[in-house]
Design a protein around this motif. Structure first.
Motif, PDB file in Angstrom:
ATOM      1  N   ARG A  29       0.830  -1.208   0.000  1.00 32.81           N
ATOM      2  CA  ARG A  29       0.000   0.000   0.000  1.00 32.81           C
ATOM      3  C   ARG A  29       0.863   1.256   0.000  1.00 32.81           C
ATOM      4  NH1 ARG A  29      -4.566   1.112  -1.112  1.00 32.81           N
ATOM      5  NH2 ARG A  29      -5.270  -0.859  -0.327  1.00 32.81           N
ATOM      6  N   ASN A  30       0.514   2.217  -0.819  1.00 32.04           N
ATOM      7  CA  ASN A  30       1.157   3.533  -0.826  1.00 32.04           C
ATOM      8  C   ASN A  30       0.138   4.550  -0.348  1.00 32.04           C
ATOM      9  OD1 ASN A  30       3.765   2.927  -1.784  1.00 32.04           O
ATOM     10  ND2 ASN A  30       2.966   2.735  -3.856  1.00 32.04           N
ATOM     11  N   VAL A  31       0.533   5.320   0.646  1.00 30.69           N
ATOM     12  CA  VAL A  31      -0.369   6.281   1.265  1.00 30.69           C
ATOM     13  C   VAL A  31       0.373   7.606   1.424  1.00 30.69           C
ATOM     14  CG1 VAL A  31      -1.724   6.800   3.333  1.00 30.69           C
ATOM     15  CG2 VAL A  31      -1.495   4.443   2.572  1.00 30.69           C
ATOM     16  N   ASP A  32      -0.295   8.691   1.063  1.00 27.27           N
ATOM     17  CA  ASP A  32       0.211  10.015   1.387  1.00 27.27           C
ATOM     18  C   ASP A  32      -0.366  10.423   2.725  1.00 27.27           C
ATOM     19  OD1 ASP A  32       1.830  10.569  -0.735  1.00 27.27           O
ATOM     20  OD2 ASP A  32       0.453  11.935  -1.736  1.00 27.27           O
ATOM     21  N   VAL A  33       0.505  10.830   3.648  1.00 26.10           N
ATOM     22  CA  VAL A  33       0.065  11.339   4.941  1.00 26.10           C
ATOM     23  C   VAL A  33       0.575  12.775   5.014  1.00 26.10           C
ATOM     24  CG1 VAL A  33       0.100  11.027   7.439  1.00 26.10           C
ATOM     25  CG2 VAL A  33       0.286   9.030   5.939  1.00 26.10           C
ATOM     26  N   THR A  34      -0.334  13.714   5.125  1.00 22.38           N
ATOM     27  CA  THR A  34       0.019  15.129   5.091  1.00 22.38           C
ATOM     28  C   THR A  34      -0.188  15.766   6.459  1.00 22.38           C
ATOM     29  OG1 THR A  34      -0.664  15.249   2.779  1.00 22.38           O
ATOM     30  CG2 THR A  34      -0.446  17.336   3.955  1.00 22.38           C
ATOM     31  N   PHE A  35       0.883  16.365   6.965  1.00 22.40           N
ATOM     32  CA  PHE A  35       0.836  17.156   8.196  1.00 22.40           C
ATOM     33  C   PHE A  35       1.055  18.611   7.782  1.00 22.40           C
ATOM     34  CE2 PHE A  35       2.197  12.995   9.641  1.00 22.40           C
ATOM     35  CZ  PHE A  35       1.465  12.811  10.804  1.00 22.40           C
ATOM     36  N   THR A  36       0.301  19.514   8.362  1.00 26.18           N
ATOM     37  CA  THR A  36       0.420  20.927   8.030  1.00 26.18           C
ATOM     38  C   THR A  36       0.816  21.709   9.275  1.00 26.18           C
ATOM     39  OG1 THR A  36      -1.299  20.675   6.349  1.00 26.18           O
ATOM     40  CG2 THR A  36      -0.778  22.920   7.065  1.00 26.18           C
ATOM     41  N   HIS A  37       1.826  22.552   9.107  1.00 20.88           N
ATOM     42  CA  HIS A  37       2.268  23.444  10.185  1.00 20.88           C
ATOM     43  C   HIS A  37       2.130  24.876   9.695  1.00 20.88           C
ATOM     44  CE1 HIS A  37       4.066  20.789  13.231  1.00 20.88           C
ATOM     45  NE2 HIS A  37       4.213  19.966  12.214  1.00 20.88           N
ATOM     46  N   SER A  38       1.431  25.667  10.447  1.00 23.16           N
ATOM     47  CA  SER A  38       1.326  27.091  10.156  1.00 23.16           C
ATOM     48  C   SER A  38       2.092  27.844  11.232  1.00 23.16           C
ATOM     49  CB  SER A  38      -0.138  27.537  10.161  1.00 23.16           C
ATOM     50  OG  SER A  38      -0.837  26.892   9.123  1.00 23.16           O
ATOM     51  N   ILE A  39       3.075  28.607  10.803  1.00 20.74           N
ATOM     52  CA  ILE A  39       3.886  29.376  11.739  1.00 20.74           C
ATOM     53  C   ILE A  39       3.561  30.846  11.502  1.00 20.74           C
ATOM     54  CG2 ILE A  39       6.220  29.948  12.456  1.00 20.74           C
ATOM     55  CD1 ILE A  39       7.039  27.198  11.433  1.00 20.74           C
ATOM     56  N   THR A  40       2.934  31.460  12.490  1.00 18.70           N
ATOM     57  CA  THR A  40       2.530  32.856  12.334  1.00 18.70           C
ATOM     58  C   THR A  40       3.243  33.780  13.309  1.00 18.70           C
ATOM     59  OG1 THR A  40       0.673  32.474  13.832  1.00 18.70           O
ATOM     60  CG2 THR A  40       0.246  32.231  11.466  1.00 18.70           C
ATOM     61  N   ASP A  41       3.794  33.236  14.375  1.00 22.58           N
ATOM     62  CA  ASP A  41       4.404  34.080  15.412  1.00 22.58           C
ATOM     63  C   ASP A  41       5.889  34.357  15.191  1.00 22.58           C
ATOM     64  OD1 ASP A  41       5.000  31.409  15.881  1.00 22.58           O
ATOM     65  OD2 ASP A  41       5.194  31.699  18.049  1.00 22.58           O
ATOM     66  N   ARG A  42       6.510  33.691  14.216  1.00 25.35           N
ATOM     67  CA  ARG A  42       7.934  33.908  13.962  1.00 25.35           C
ATOM     68  C   ARG A  42       8.233  33.511  12.519  1.00 25.35           C
ATOM     69  NH1 ARG A  42       7.285  29.142  16.888  1.00 25.35           N
ATOM     70  NH2 ARG A  42       8.325  27.339  16.019  1.00 25.35           N
ATOM     71  N   LEU A  43       9.419  33.868  12.086  1.00 20.83           N
ATOM     72  CA  LEU A  43       9.878  33.560  10.744  1.00 20.83           C
ATOM     73  C   LEU A  43      10.410  32.129  10.698  1.00 20.83           C
ATOM     74  CD1 LEU A  43      10.298  35.012   8.027  1.00 20.83           C
ATOM     75  CD2 LEU A  43      12.573  35.620   8.805  1.00 20.83           C
ATOM     76  N   LEU A  44      10.070  31.377   9.681  1.00 24.58           N
ATOM     77  CA  LEU A  44      10.606  30.030   9.523  1.00 24.58           C
ATOM     78  C   LEU A  44      12.018  30.138   8.957  1.00 24.58           C
ATOM     79  CD1 LEU A  44      10.302  26.942   9.559  1.00 24.58           C
ATOM     80  CD2 LEU A  44       9.403  27.105   7.243  1.00 24.58           C
ATOM     81  N   GLU A  45      13.006  29.809   9.782  1.00 26.75           N
ATOM     82  CA  GLU A  45      14.400  29.859   9.355  1.00 26.75           C
ATOM     83  C   GLU A  45      14.865  28.506   8.811  1.00 26.75           C
ATOM     84  OE1 GLU A  45      16.820  31.388  12.504  1.00 26.75           O
ATOM     85  OE2 GLU A  45      15.390  32.986  12.932  1.00 26.75           O
ATOM     86  N   ASP A  46      14.495  27.432   9.501  1.00 30.29           N
ATOM     87  CA  ASP A  46      14.871  26.099   9.046  1.00 30.29           C
ATOM     88  C   ASP A  46      14.003  25.062   9.728  1.00 30.29           C
ATOM     89  OD1 ASP A  46      16.035  25.199  11.611  1.00 30.29           O
ATOM     90  OD2 ASP A  46      17.631  26.625  11.158  1.00 30.29           O
ATOM     91  N   PHE A  47      14.004  23.879   9.153  1.00 31.33           N
ATOM     92  CA  PHE A  47      13.441  22.735   9.859  1.00 31.33           C
ATOM     93  C   PHE A  47      14.263  21.509   9.516  1.00 31.33           C
ATOM     94  CE2 PHE A  47      10.913  22.512   5.962  1.00 31.33           C
ATOM     95  CZ  PHE A  47      10.962  21.174   5.649  1.00 31.33           C
ATOM     96  N   TRP A  48      14.268  20.590  10.453  1.00 27.97           N
ATOM     97  CA  TRP A  48      15.023  19.352  10.316  1.00 27.97           C
ATOM     98  C   TRP A  48      14.053  18.199  10.584  1.00 27.97           C
ATOM     99  CZ3 TRP A  48      15.861  15.469  13.922  1.00 27.97           C
ATOM    100  CH2 TRP A  48      16.786  14.487  13.560  1.00 27.97           C
ATOM    101  N   ILE A  49      14.199  17.152   9.801  1.00 31.38           N
ATOM    102  CA  ILE A  49      13.364  15.975  10.000  1.00 31.38           C
ATOM    103  C   ILE A  49      14.248  14.740   9.887  1.00 31.38           C
ATOM    104  CG2 ILE A  49      12.691  15.837   7.566  1.00 31.38           C
ATOM    105  CD1 ILE A  49       9.894  14.928   8.580  1.00 31.38           C
ATOM    106  N   GLY A  50      14.045  13.791  10.794  1.00 36.47           N
ATOM    107  CA  GLY A  50      14.824  12.564  10.807  1.00 36.47           C
ATOM    108  C   GLY A  50      13.919  11.362  11.044  1.00 36.47           C
ATOM    109  N   PHE A  51      14.040  10.358  10.196  1.00 37.57           N
ATOM    110  CA  PHE A  51      13.210   9.159  10.293  1.00 37.57           C
ATOM    111  C   PHE A  51      13.962   8.061  11.026  1.00 37.57           C
ATOM    112  CE2 PHE A  51      11.325  11.474   6.863  1.00 37.57           C
ATOM    113  CZ  PHE A  51       9.983  11.194   6.960  1.00 37.57           C
ATOM    114  N   GLU A  52      13.365   7.566  12.089  1.00 36.56           N
ATOM    115  CA  GLU A  52      13.937   6.453  12.844  1.00 36.56           C
ATOM    116  C   GLU A  52      13.026   5.228  12.724  1.00 36.56           C
ATOM    117  OE1 GLU A  52      14.562   7.814  16.826  1.00 36.56           O
ATOM    118  OE2 GLU A  52      16.181   9.152  16.235  1.00 36.56           O
ATOM    119  N   ILE A  53      12.593   4.951  11.512  1.00 35.16           N
ATOM    120  CA  ILE A  53      11.651   3.836  11.321  1.00 35.16           C
ATOM    121  C   ILE A  53      12.218   2.731  10.437  1.00 35.16           C
ATOM    122  CG2 ILE A  53       9.670   5.347  11.595  1.00 35.16           C
ATOM    123  CD1 ILE A  53       9.250   5.201   8.593  1.00 35.16           C
ATOM    124  N   PHE A  54      13.393   2.952   9.862  1.00 40.58           N
ATOM    125  CA  PHE A  54      13.887   2.004   8.872  1.00 40.58           C
ATOM    126  C   PHE A  54      14.301   0.668   9.478  1.00 40.58           C
ATOM    127  CE2 PHE A  54      14.434   6.141   6.760  1.00 40.58           C
ATOM    128  CZ  PHE A  54      13.562   5.914   5.701  1.00 40.58           C
TER     129      PHE A  54
END
Length: 170
Positions: free
Chosen positions: A57-82
Motif C-alpha cells: 500500500r502507498n499512502v500520502d500522509v500530510t501534516f500541516t504546520h502554520s507558523i505565524t508568530d515567527r519567521l521560519l528559518e529552518d526545519f530538520w526531519i529525521g526518520f527512525e523507522i527504517f
C-alpha cells in the motif's frame, strides 16, 4: 477500507514517535491532525485486498504546520523507522512553502534532511549576507603578463612539432 480508516490514529501516533522534527532548531511534533490519501492500489477498486496488495500500500500522509508568530528559518526531519520497516523502504517527503515545492527522498542511507529557508533574524547573519552582495558586482581581472610567456612557449612547441611532422610526411 474500514481497517485502514481505523488505523489512521495509530499511524499518526507511530509517526510522531518515530520521526524527529525540529522547527528553527527547537523540537516540534508532526501533529495530531493528518490527512490520509490512499494512492495505490485503489481501495475502492480492489475489495477485498489480497495480502500482497495490503503490504504494498502507498499512502500520502500530510501534516500541516502554520507558523505565524515567527519567521521560519529552518526545519530538520529525521526518520527512525527504517529498522522496523526494512532497508528497502523509501519515503517521499514533499515540502511546500509559499508556493515552492521541494521533494526529498528518505531511505536507510539518507534518513534525515535539513531545510534552510535562508531567512534569519540574527543581525550577524543579515550583515554577512549583505557583504557578498556588495562585492559580487566587481569583476576579477587577471593580469596578462604571467600568461604571455606560457602562451609563447606553447606556440613555439606547437610549431616545432608541426615542422617535425612535415619532414616525416615528405
Amino acid at each position: 477500507m474500514t481497517e485502514l480508516d481505523a488505523a489512521q490514529l495509530a499511524i499518526v501516533e507511530y509517526l510522531n514517535q518515530h520521526i524527529q522534527f525540529e522547527i528553527n532548531q527547537q523540537k516540534a511534533a508532526l501533529g495530531r491532525q493528518a490527512r490520509f490519501e490512499y494512492l495505490w492500489p485503489d481501495p475502492m477498486k480492489t475489495p477485498p485486498m489480497s495480502e500482497y496488495e495490503y503490504a504494498a500500500r502507498n499512502v500520502d500522509v500530510t501534516f500541516t504546520h502554520s507558523i505565524t508568530d515567527r519567521l521560519l528559518e529552518d526545519f530538520w526531519i529525521g526518520f527512525e523507522i527504517f529498522e522496523q520497516t526494512g532497508p528497502m523502504q523509501t519515503i517521499r517527503g514533499i515540502y511546500e512553502q509559499d508556493g515552492q515545492i521541494e521533494e526529498v527522498p528518505f531511505s536507510v542511507q539518507e534518513p534525515e534532511y535539513l531545510y534552510d529557508t535562508g531567512f534569519a533574524d540574527d543581525p550577524f547573519v543579515q550583515e554577512a549576507e549583505k557583504k557578498p552582495a556588495q562585492t559580487s558586482n566587481q569583476q576579477v581581472q587577471w593580469p596578462f603578463w604571467p600568461v604571455f610567456p606560457a602562451l609563447v612557449a606553447l606556440i613555439f612547441l606547437f610549431r616545432r612539432t608541426i615542422a617535425r611532422h612535415r619532414r616525416t610526411w615528405q
